[in-house]
Design a protein around this motif. Structure first.
Motif, PDB file in Angstrom:
ATOM      1  N   ILE A 159       0.850  -1.177   0.000  1.00  0.00           N
ATOM      2  CA  ILE A 159       0.000   0.000   0.000  1.00  0.00           C
ATOM      3  C   ILE A 159       0.891   1.233   0.000  1.00  0.00           C
ATOM      4  O   ILE A 159       2.006   1.209   0.537  1.00  0.00           O
ATOM      5  N   GLY A 160       0.440   2.290  -0.651  1.00  0.00           N
ATOM      6  CA  GLY A 160       1.220   3.515  -0.717  1.00  0.00           C
ATOM      7  C   GLY A 160       0.993   4.419   0.486  1.00  0.00           C
ATOM      8  O   GLY A 160       0.117   4.177   1.315  1.00  0.00           O
ATOM      9  N   HIS A 161       1.797   5.475   0.574  1.00  0.00           N
ATOM     10  CA  HIS A 161       1.684   6.454   1.668  1.00  0.00           C
ATOM     11  C   HIS A 161       1.629   5.757   3.023  1.00  0.00           C
ATOM     12  O   HIS A 161       0.784   6.061   3.871  1.00  0.00           O
ATOM     13  N   ARG A 162       2.544   4.824   3.232  1.00  0.00           N
ATOM     14  CA  ARG A 162       2.469   4.009   4.442  1.00  0.00           C
ATOM     15  C   ARG A 162       2.585   4.798   5.741  1.00  0.00           C
ATOM     16  O   ARG A 162       1.870   4.495   6.696  1.00  0.00           O
ATOM     17  N   PRO A 163       3.463   5.805   5.836  1.00  0.00           N
ATOM     18  CA  PRO A 163       3.497   6.557   7.103  1.00  0.00           C
ATOM     19  C   PRO A 163       2.161   7.213   7.421  1.00  0.00           C
ATOM     20  O   PRO A 163       1.707   7.203   8.578  1.00  0.00           O
ATOM     21  N   GLU A 164       1.507   7.784   6.405  1.00  0.00           N
ATOM     22  CA  GLU A 164       0.223   8.444   6.642  1.00  0.00           C
ATOM     23  C   GLU A 164      -0.873   7.430   6.959  1.00  0.00           C
ATOM     24  O   GLU A 164      -1.733   7.669   7.815  1.00  0.00           O
ATOM     25  N   VAL A 165      -0.858   6.282   6.274  1.00  0.00           N
ATOM     26  CA  VAL A 165      -1.853   5.244   6.548  1.00  0.00           C
ATOM     27  C   VAL A 165      -1.666   4.705   7.967  1.00  0.00           C
ATOM     28  O   VAL A 165      -2.638   4.491   8.704  1.00  0.00           O
ATOM     29  N   PHE A 166      -0.419   4.495   8.356  1.00  0.00           N
ATOM     30  CA  PHE A 166      -0.144   3.996   9.712  1.00  0.00           C
ATOM     31  C   PHE A 166      -0.655   4.987  10.753  1.00  0.00           C
ATOM     32  O   PHE A 166      -1.299   4.580  11.750  1.00  0.00           O
ATOM     33  N   ALA A 167      -0.386   6.271  10.567  1.00  0.00           N
ATOM     34  CA  ALA A 167      -0.830   7.272  11.533  1.00  0.00           C
ATOM     35  C   ALA A 167      -2.353   7.330  11.614  1.00  0.00           C
ATOM     36  O   ALA A 167      -2.927   7.431  12.703  1.00  0.00           O
ATOM     37  N   ALA A 168      -3.021   7.258  10.460  1.00  0.00           N
ATOM     38  CA  ALA A 168      -4.487   7.288  10.456  1.00  0.00           C
ATOM     39  C   ALA A 168      -5.064   6.042  11.122  1.00  0.00           C
ATOM     40  O   ALA A 168      -6.030   6.120  11.895  1.00  0.00           O
ATOM     41  N   ALA A 169      -4.471   4.872  10.848  1.00  0.00           N
ATOM     42  CA  ALA A 169      -4.958   3.638  11.463  1.00  0.00           C
ATOM     43  C   ALA A 169      -4.695   3.627  12.963  1.00  0.00           C
ATOM     44  O   ALA A 169      -5.513   3.121  13.742  1.00  0.00           O
ATOM     45  N   GLU A 170      -3.564   4.184  13.371  1.00  0.00           N
ATOM     46  CA  GLU A 170      -3.263   4.274  14.804  1.00  0.00           C
ATOM     47  C   GLU A 170      -4.350   5.050  15.542  1.00  0.00           C
ATOM     48  O   GLU A 170      -4.749   4.684  16.655  1.00  0.00           O
ATOM     49  N   GLU A 171      -4.844   6.095  14.915  1.00  0.00           N
ATOM     50  CA  GLU A 171      -5.901   6.905  15.522  1.00  0.00           C
ATOM     51  C   GLU A 171      -7.248   6.183  15.483  1.00  0.00           C
ATOM     52  O   GLU A 171      -7.971   6.147  16.479  1.00  0.00           O
ATOM     53  N   GLN A 172      -7.580   5.587  14.352  1.00  0.00           N
ATOM     54  CA  GLN A 172      -8.897   4.966  14.180  1.00  0.00           C
ATOM     55  C   GLN A 172      -9.041   3.692  15.010  1.00  0.00           C
ATOM     56  O   GLN A 172     -10.114   3.424  15.568  1.00  0.00           O
ATOM     57  N   PHE A 173      -7.972   2.895  15.093  1.00  0.00           N
ATOM     58  CA  PHE A 173      -8.064   1.606  15.777  1.00  0.00           C
ATOM     59  C   PHE A 173      -7.515   1.648  17.205  1.00  0.00           C
ATOM     60  O   PHE A 173      -7.436   0.611  17.855  1.00  0.00           O
ATOM     61  N   HIS A 174      -7.103   2.828  17.666  1.00  0.00           N
ATOM     62  CA  HIS A 174      -6.664   3.007  19.058  1.00  0.00           C
ATOM     63  C   HIS A 174      -5.514   2.061  19.403  1.00  0.00           C
ATOM     64  O   HIS A 174      -5.572   1.311  20.373  1.00  0.00           O
ATOM     65  N   TRP A 175      -4.467   2.119  18.605  1.00  0.00           N
ATOM     66  CA  TRP A 175      -3.358   1.198  18.802  1.00  0.00           C
ATOM     67  C   TRP A 175      -2.558   1.484  20.066  1.00  0.00           C
ATOM     68  O   TRP A 175      -1.737   0.662  20.466  1.00  0.00           O
ATOM     69  N   ARG A 176      -2.776   2.621  20.688  1.00  0.00           N
ATOM     70  CA  ARG A 176      -2.044   2.923  21.917  1.00  0.00           C
ATOM     71  C   ARG A 176      -2.820   2.533  23.170  1.00  0.00           C
ATOM     72  O   ARG A 176      -2.340   2.749  24.282  1.00  0.00           O
ATOM     73  N   GLU A 177      -3.996   1.968  23.007  1.00  0.00           N
ATOM     74  CA  GLU A 177      -4.747   1.514  24.176  1.00  0.00           C
ATOM     75  C   GLU A 177      -4.120   0.248  24.750  1.00  0.00           C
ATOM     76  O   GLU A 177      -3.720  -0.648  24.013  1.00  0.00           O
ATOM     77  N   VAL A 178      -4.055   0.196  26.075  1.00  0.00           N
ATOM     78  CA  VAL A 178      -3.438  -0.944  26.740  1.00  0.00           C
ATOM     79  C   VAL A 178      -4.247  -2.214  26.440  1.00  0.00           C
ATOM     80  O   VAL A 178      -5.456  -2.243  26.574  1.00  0.00           O
ATOM     81  N   GLY A 179      -3.565  -3.243  26.005  1.00  0.00           N
ATOM     82  CA  GLY A 179      -4.203  -4.530  25.770  1.00  0.00           C
ATOM     83  C   GLY A 179      -4.694  -4.745  24.349  1.00  0.00           C
ATOM     84  O   GLY A 179      -4.898  -5.897  23.948  1.00  0.00           O
TER      85      GLY A 179
END
Length: 390
Positions: free
Chosen positions: A159-179
């Motif tokens: 997939i293209g624009h991987r840094p931007e996709v990663f940042a958007a997915a981190e926000e949408q899927f709450h990747w920083r939530e514990v567990g």
């Protein structure tokens, strides 16, 4: 649509996992004790849907087993029709081949990847949000399945624009939530690695990061001779931040870059290596700050320990002085006793700290000892001997 899938709010293609989750979600919304009829209907729908999924799975397995030996016959039949002037497509239609089931989240993930390549980076968060809205209209597990597919697309660099996709997915899927990442297994471990390396990356000087990002973009758009001298630099970055770099530079680009560098004369390679920044450049400054904070903590503990030691000595003196105060103040002996050195006061401190300090002494001797202690306290020498003192 079968009545049991409709009762559970599921589409016709929902699998057994989706059936179980839908049943659990519906069960939380009712009270079986107060509404047994609704519960009975829900349970009936669940059992029917589960049986339907198990039967469908068995039929698919049988179809898969029967398809392999029949392939040669289908191909032969298609070849005969081609010889007779029929197209291959007509042969497939005539054979009435079964269309395999395709997970809609996979289709949507690939469509999202195609849309990303045609969009500007700043529009990716909105695009991902719209995709998730569409997913939520499908069965209950659709967003979770899509999340897994998206992580695979990122990790496999599909997939293209991987840094931007990663940042958007981190926000949408709450990747920083514990567990949450733990529930994703190896995919979650990869995300944790990217997040950790990104933190170290962001701790580097901003001008360095900006220069390296420009180098990444230039390499992805096309390698040229100006980038050959920077391969030693790129190699160190890839060794230091492999997961984070993979969002910016593809594996194919790295291989081509290294091959072009290795094709240079040995003397040229050595010159380029000497031109590369030192190894310390690739480590964040906060490592030095951490070491400094560690030294500061050590100093703080040393100073704190000293003050606690002094406080303990002062408390000891105050406790003893409280008991001795009436005698010390009223006794004229305190005025006639000479002041002593710090070593003498330390020895006196040890003597008077014993429980039997005044055993066998008359009143005059006791008053003399107390007067000496008072003078030592006034002179600031009322404390135990220093460590290592003779």
């Amino acid at each position: 649509m079968a009545w049991h899938h409709e009762a559970l709010g599921l589409p016709p293609h929902a699998d057994l996992v989706a059936v179980r989750r839908a049943y659990a979600a519906a069960l939380r919304r009712i009270d079986p004790a107060t509404d047994p009829a609704v519960f009975a209907r829900l349970r009936e729908a669940y059992e029917a849907a589960r049986a339907w999924c198990e039967q469908a799975g068995a039929e698919e397995a049988e179809d898969a087993a029967a398809t392999e030996p029949a392939e040669s016959a289908v191909e032969a039949k298609a070849g005969d029709r081609a010889d007779a002037g029929s197209s291959a497509d007509e042969g497939v239609v005539g054979a009435e081949a079964a269309v395999p089931y395709v997970d809609p989240t996979v289709t949507l993930a690939w469509r999202f990847a195609a849309d990303v390549g045609a969009r500007r980076p700043e529009t990716i968060p909105q695009l991902l949000g719209e995709t998730l809205v569409e997913l939520r209209t499908q069965y209950i597990d659709a967003p979770g399945r899509f999340e897994e597919h998206l992580i695979d697309l990122l990790g496999l660099q599909r997939i293209g624009h991987r840094p931007e996709v990663f940042a958007a997915a981190e926000e949408q899927f709450h990747w920083r939530e514990v567990g949450h990442l733990a529930s994703l297994g190896q995919r979650g471990q990869w995300i944790e690695l990217v997040l950790a390396q990104r933190e170290d990356w962001l701790a580097l000087p901003e001008d360095r990061r900006r220069m390296w990002v420009e180098m990444f973009a230039q390499a992805e758009s096309g390698l040229d001779r100006s980038l050959l001298r920077r391969w030693p630099e790129m190699r160190r970055l890839n060794e230091r931040f492999p997961a984070w770099v993979s969002l910016h530079v593809s594996g194919d680009t790295l291989q081509a870059w290294q091959a072009a560098f290795d094709a240079q004369p040995a003397s040229t390679q050595e010159t380029y290596r000497r031109m590369a920044p030192p190894a310390s450049v690739y480590w964040p400054k906060r490592v030095d700050l951490t070491r400094q904070r560690s030294r500061d903590r050590t100093t703080a503990w040393t100073v704190g320990g000293f003050f606690l030691f002094m406080l303990g000595g002062s408390a000891h003196y105050l406790l003893n002085a409280e008991k001795l105060a009436p005698t010390l103040v009223s006794s004229p002996t305190a005025l006639s006793v000479p002041h002593e050195s710090a070593e003498q006061c330390a020895a006196l401190y040890v003597r008077m700290d014993r429980a039997d300090a005044f055993t066998g002494l008359d009143d005059e001797e006791i008053l003399t000892l107390k007067a000496r202690g008072t003078n030592c306290a006034r002179d600031g020498h009322w404390h135990p001997p220093e460590p290592g003192a003779p």
